[in-house]
Write a protein that holds these residues in place. Structure first.
Motif, PDB file in Angstrom:
ATOM      1  N   THR A   1      -2.421  -3.447 -21.444  1.00  0.00           N
ATOM      2  CA  THR A   1      -3.647  -3.647 -22.213  1.00  0.00           C
ATOM      3  C   THR A   1      -4.777  -2.775 -21.657  1.00  0.00           C
ATOM      4  OG1 THR A   1      -4.334  -5.517 -20.842  1.00  0.00           O
ATOM      5  CG2 THR A   1      -3.014  -6.007 -22.800  1.00  0.00           C
ATOM      6  N   VAL A   2      -5.754  -2.506 -22.493  1.00  0.00           N
ATOM      7  CA  VAL A   2      -6.938  -1.738 -22.103  1.00  0.00           C
ATOM      8  C   VAL A   2      -8.172  -2.564 -22.443  1.00  0.00           C
ATOM      9  CG1 VAL A   2      -5.800   0.493 -22.389  1.00  0.00           C
ATOM     10  CG2 VAL A   2      -6.969  -0.551 -24.346  1.00  0.00           C
ATOM     11  N   ALA A   3      -9.311  -2.119 -21.947  1.00  0.00           N
ATOM     12  CA  ALA A   3     -10.542  -2.901 -22.088  1.00  0.00           C
ATOM     13  C   ALA A   3     -10.830  -3.275 -23.540  1.00  0.00           C
ATOM     14  CB  ALA A   3     -11.715  -2.123 -21.495  1.00  0.00           C
ATOM     15  N   GLU A   4     -10.509  -2.371 -24.460  1.00  0.00           N
ATOM     16  CA  GLU A   4     -10.799  -2.623 -25.881  1.00  0.00           C
ATOM     17  C   GLU A   4      -9.942  -3.746 -26.466  1.00  0.00           C
ATOM     18  OE1 GLU A   4     -12.354   1.083 -24.577  1.00  0.00           O
ATOM     19  OE2 GLU A   4     -10.267   0.367 -24.519  1.00  0.00           O
ATOM     20  N   ASP A   5      -8.890  -4.140 -25.762  1.00  0.00           N
ATOM     21  CA  ASP A   5      -8.029  -5.215 -26.258  1.00  0.00           C
ATOM     22  C   ASP A   5      -8.563  -6.609 -25.933  1.00  0.00           C
ATOM     23  OD1 ASP A   5      -6.007  -3.410 -27.166  1.00  0.00           O
ATOM     24  OD2 ASP A   5      -5.188  -3.276 -25.131  1.00  0.00           O
ATOM     25  N   PHE A   6      -9.604  -6.705 -25.116  1.00  0.00           N
ATOM     26  CA  PHE A   6     -10.017  -8.002 -24.598  1.00  0.00           C
ATOM     27  C   PHE A   6     -10.312  -9.005 -25.716  1.00  0.00           C
ATOM     28  CE2 PHE A   6     -13.078 -11.103 -22.979  1.00  0.00           C
ATOM     29  CZ  PHE A   6     -12.423 -11.556 -21.847  1.00  0.00           C
TER      30      PHE A   6
ATOM     31  N   ALA B   1     -15.250 -17.829 -15.225  1.00  0.00           N
ATOM     32  CA  ALA B   1     -14.220 -17.569 -14.220  1.00  0.00           C
ATOM     33  C   ALA B   1     -12.913 -17.155 -14.873  1.00  0.00           C
ATOM     34  CB  ALA B   1     -14.008 -18.805 -13.351  1.00  0.00           C
ATOM     35  N   TYR B   2     -12.551 -17.801 -15.966  1.00  0.00           N
ATOM     36  CA  TYR B   2     -11.293 -17.460 -16.614  1.00  0.00           C
ATOM     37  C   TYR B   2     -11.377 -16.089 -17.287  1.00  0.00           C
ATOM     38  CZ  TYR B   2      -6.884 -17.967 -19.049  1.00  0.00           C
ATOM     39  OH  TYR B   2      -5.602 -17.777 -19.498  1.00  0.00           O
ATOM     40  N   ARG B   3     -12.491 -15.793 -17.906  1.00  0.00           N
ATOM     41  CA  ARG B   3     -12.655 -14.450 -18.496  1.00  0.00           C
ATOM     42  C   ARG B   3     -12.564 -13.383 -17.418  1.00  0.00           C
ATOM     43  NH1 ARG B   3     -15.812 -17.263 -22.299  1.00  0.00           N
ATOM     44  NH2 ARG B   3     -17.627 -17.368 -20.926  1.00  0.00           N
ATOM     45  N   ALA B   4     -13.162 -13.657 -16.262  1.00  0.00           N
ATOM     46  CA  ALA B   4     -13.103 -12.695 -15.151  1.00  0.00           C
ATOM     47  C   ALA B   4     -11.672 -12.508 -14.679  1.00  0.00           C
ATOM     48  CB  ALA B   4     -13.989 -13.170 -13.997  1.00  0.00           C
TER      49      ALA B   4
ATOM     50  N   LEU C   1      -6.836  -8.944 -14.246  1.00  0.00           N
ATOM     51  CA  LEU C   1      -5.435  -8.583 -14.447  1.00  0.00           C
ATOM     52  C   LEU C   1      -5.313  -7.337 -15.319  1.00  0.00           C
ATOM     53  CD1 LEU C   1      -3.867 -12.133 -14.963  1.00  0.00           C
ATOM     54  CD2 LEU C   1      -3.819 -10.721 -12.904  1.00  0.00           C
ATOM     55  N   MET C   2      -6.170  -7.216 -16.314  1.00  0.00           N
ATOM     56  CA  MET C   2      -6.164  -6.018 -17.150  1.00  0.00           C
ATOM     57  C   MET C   2      -6.503  -4.779 -16.317  1.00  0.00           C
ATOM     58  SD  MET C   2      -8.116  -7.533 -20.528  1.00  0.00           S
ATOM     59  CE  MET C   2      -7.928  -6.049 -21.533  1.00  0.00           C
ATOM     60  N   ASN C   3      -7.551  -4.880 -15.515  1.00  0.00           N
ATOM     61  CA  ASN C   3      -7.991  -3.744 -14.702  1.00  0.00           C
ATOM     62  C   ASN C   3      -6.951  -3.342 -13.661  1.00  0.00           C
ATOM     63  OD1 ASN C   3     -10.413  -3.722 -16.099  1.00  0.00           O
ATOM     64  ND2 ASN C   3     -11.496  -4.965 -14.580  1.00  0.00           N
ATOM     65  N   ARG C   4      -6.173  -4.309 -13.206  1.00  0.00           N
ATOM     66  CA  ARG C   4      -5.170  -4.058 -12.178  1.00  0.00           C
ATOM     67  C   ARG C   4      -3.900  -3.443 -12.750  1.00  0.00           C
ATOM     68  NH1 ARG C   4      -4.717  -9.100  -8.466  1.00  0.00           N
ATOM     69  NH2 ARG C   4      -6.688  -8.269  -7.704  1.00  0.00           N
TER      70      ARG C   4
ATOM     71  N   PHE D   1       2.565 -10.536 -28.905  1.00  0.00           N
ATOM     72  CA  PHE D   1       3.163 -10.971 -27.647  1.00  0.00           C
ATOM     73  C   PHE D   1       2.250 -10.566 -26.508  1.00  0.00           C
ATOM     74  CE2 PHE D   1       5.315  -9.509 -23.814  1.00  0.00           C
ATOM     75  CZ  PHE D   1       6.102 -10.579 -23.461  1.00  0.00           C
ATOM     76  N   LYS D   2       2.258 -11.379 -25.437  1.00  0.00           N
ATOM     77  CA  LYS D   2       1.534 -10.989 -24.226  1.00  0.00           C
ATOM     78  C   LYS D   2       2.149 -11.688 -23.015  1.00  0.00           C
ATOM     79  CE  LYS D   2      -1.106 -14.666 -22.867  1.00  0.00           C
ATOM     80  NZ  LYS D   2      -1.174 -15.101 -21.463  1.00  0.00           N
ATOM     81  N   ALA D   3       1.947 -11.079 -21.852  1.00  0.00           N
ATOM     82  CA  ALA D   3       2.373 -11.655 -20.565  1.00  0.00           C
ATOM     83  C   ALA D   3       1.631 -10.924 -19.469  1.00  0.00           C
ATOM     84  CB  ALA D   3       3.879 -11.535 -20.373  1.00  0.00           C
ATOM     85  N   GLU D   4       1.529 -11.550 -18.301  1.00  0.00           N
ATOM     86  CA  GLU D   4       0.848 -10.948 -17.165  1.00  0.00           C
ATOM     87  C   GLU D   4       1.685 -11.058 -15.899  1.00  0.00           C
ATOM     88  OE1 GLU D   4      -1.496 -12.446 -20.219  1.00  0.00           O
ATOM     89  OE2 GLU D   4      -1.072 -13.853 -18.574  1.00  0.00           O
ATOM     90  N   VAL D   5       1.371 -10.214 -14.952  1.00  0.00           N
ATOM     91  CA  VAL D   5       1.859 -10.371 -13.585  1.00  0.00           C
ATOM     92  C   VAL D   5       0.838 -11.236 -12.853  1.00  0.00           C
ATOM     93  CG1 VAL D   5       2.350  -9.201 -11.397  1.00  0.00           C
ATOM     94  CG2 VAL D   5       3.096  -8.180 -13.557  1.00  0.00           C
ATOM     95  N   ALA D   6       1.297 -12.329 -12.265  1.00  0.00           N
ATOM     96  CA  ALA D   6       0.390 -13.241 -11.559  1.00  0.00           C
ATOM     97  C   ALA D   6       0.154 -12.803 -10.129  1.00  0.00           C
ATOM     98  CB  ALA D   6       0.959 -14.653 -11.579  1.00  0.00           C
ATOM     99  N   CYS D   7       1.204 -12.300  -9.476  1.00  0.00           N
ATOM    100  CA  CYS D   7       1.113 -11.888  -8.084  1.00  0.00           C
ATOM    101  C   CYS D   7       2.277 -10.952  -7.794  1.00  0.00           C
ATOM    102  CB  CYS D   7       1.128 -13.093  -7.135  1.00  0.00           C
ATOM    103  SG  CYS D   7       2.477 -14.260  -7.431  1.00  0.00           S
ATOM    104  N   ALA D   8       2.103 -10.100  -6.784  1.00  0.00           N
ATOM    105  CA  ALA D   8       3.147  -9.126  -6.472  1.00  0.00           C
ATOM    106  C   ALA D   8       3.048  -8.690  -5.025  1.00  0.00           C
ATOM    107  CB  ALA D   8       3.040  -7.916  -7.393  1.00  0.00           C
ATOM    108  N   THR D   9       4.196  -8.332  -4.477  1.00  0.00           N
ATOM    109  CA  THR D   9       4.320  -7.768  -3.131  1.00  0.00           C
ATOM    110  C   THR D   9       5.242  -6.559  -3.241  1.00  0.00           C
ATOM    111  OG1 THR D   9       6.336  -8.948  -2.491  1.00  0.00           O
ATOM    112  CG2 THR D   9       4.235 -10.138  -2.251  1.00  0.00           C
TER     113      THR D   9
END
Length: 282
Positions: free
Chosen positions: A146-151, A178-181, A186-189, A203-211
């Motif tokens: 996603t990109v900023a324009e998708d928010f 807080a939730y919007r932030a 996640l988008m910026n990352r 459809f959408k999904a995110e990465v919550a955490c990663a190592t």
């Protein structure tokens, strides 16, 4: 420098980071959340916004527990989990979620239920799933970062998914700002993925955490009008492919036991069950 402890529990500090990472390395997929938090903060409480407790035996770190908005036991045995719960029971409850390996959470709750208020929900046996290879179904080529324009399109879907999954709006549970932030973070990352057709989210999904070893995905959501059309499996396959290419070699998630449709979609992608988690929400 941290205070030397041979036996017992103490808050971990930056000089404990090496021992902590050695602990999470025993199962870097199951303990991806705790390792991610440690690597990002060097166990400095100012950046953690929480504490990381460590339990020592004969001078060595044998288990740990993240104590913040989430109470998460890390490694160790059921006896270690009980010891952490006994320490937490002596303090006012500040956590909103207790989550981790089923046997650890069950043992902790047996202690904590005596002094903490009743939870809002308990999900006892959530399959923890992993994949470390290419997906078994064709990834959806329309799923992208996603990109900023998708928010404006993405954010309502994030709220809908959270509300559907947790039973309360994140704008109530976490606060709207807080939730919007968090969604923007996640988008910026580069951890937010979606398929958006003609300005409408599919459809959408995110990465919550990663190592360096693993990444955990969350927030898998298909808009109601697009369900039962194969978007979940194809979309998750696209996320798995992208994550393995640029973030981490293994991908995990955990799912509610009763969610047969989601479990079937993940199985088609190639996820296999490696453990059971439990989540207790307040």
């Amino acid at each position: 420098m941290g205070v030397p402890v041979r036996d017992g529990i103490k808050p971990l500090r930056a000089d404990d980071l090496g021992a902590f990472l050695a602990l999470t390395l025993r199962d870097p997929v199951l303990d991806v959340f705790a390792e991610y938090r440690a690597r990002g903060t060097s166990l400095d409480a100012r950046w953690l916004g929480a504490e990381m407790w460590g339990r020592f035996s004969d001078g060595g770190l044998v288990a740990a527990c993240h104590v913040g908005a989430n109470l998460v036991p890390v490694g160790g045995s059921v006896d270690d989990a009980v010891a952490f719960a006994e320490r937490a029971a002596g303090k006012e409850r500040t956590v909103s979620t207790l989550v981790g390996r089923h046997e650890h959470v069950e043992a902790m709750w047996d202690v904590l239920r005596r002094s903490w208020d009743p939870p809002r929900d308990i999900r006892w046996r959530q399959p923890h799933l992993e994949i470390g290879s290419q997906p078994l179904v064709e990834p959806d080529p329309a799923v992208r970062l996603t990109v900023a324009e998708d928010f404006g399109v993405l954010y309502p879907a994030c709220v809908a998914m959270y509300t559907e999954e947790v039973g309360v709006s994140p704008e109530v549970a976490a606060g709207g700002e807080a939730y919007r932030a968090r969604v923007r973070q996640l988008m910026n990352r580069g951890w937010s993925f979606a398929r958006i057709d003609d300005g409408r989210l599919v459809f959408k999904a995110e990465v919550a955490c990663a190592t360096p070893y693993a990444a955990q995905i969350q927030g898998v959501y298909v808009a109601p009008e697009h369900r039962n059309q194969g978007h979940a499996a194809a979309g998750v396959a696209a996320v798995v492919e992208a994550v393995r290419a640029s973030i981490a070699p293994r991908v995990s998630l955990y799912v509610n036991e009763w969610n047969a449709a989601a479990r079937a979609a993940y199985a088609r992608v190639g996820f296999v069950e490696t453990a059971r988690f439990s989540t207790i929400m307040f």
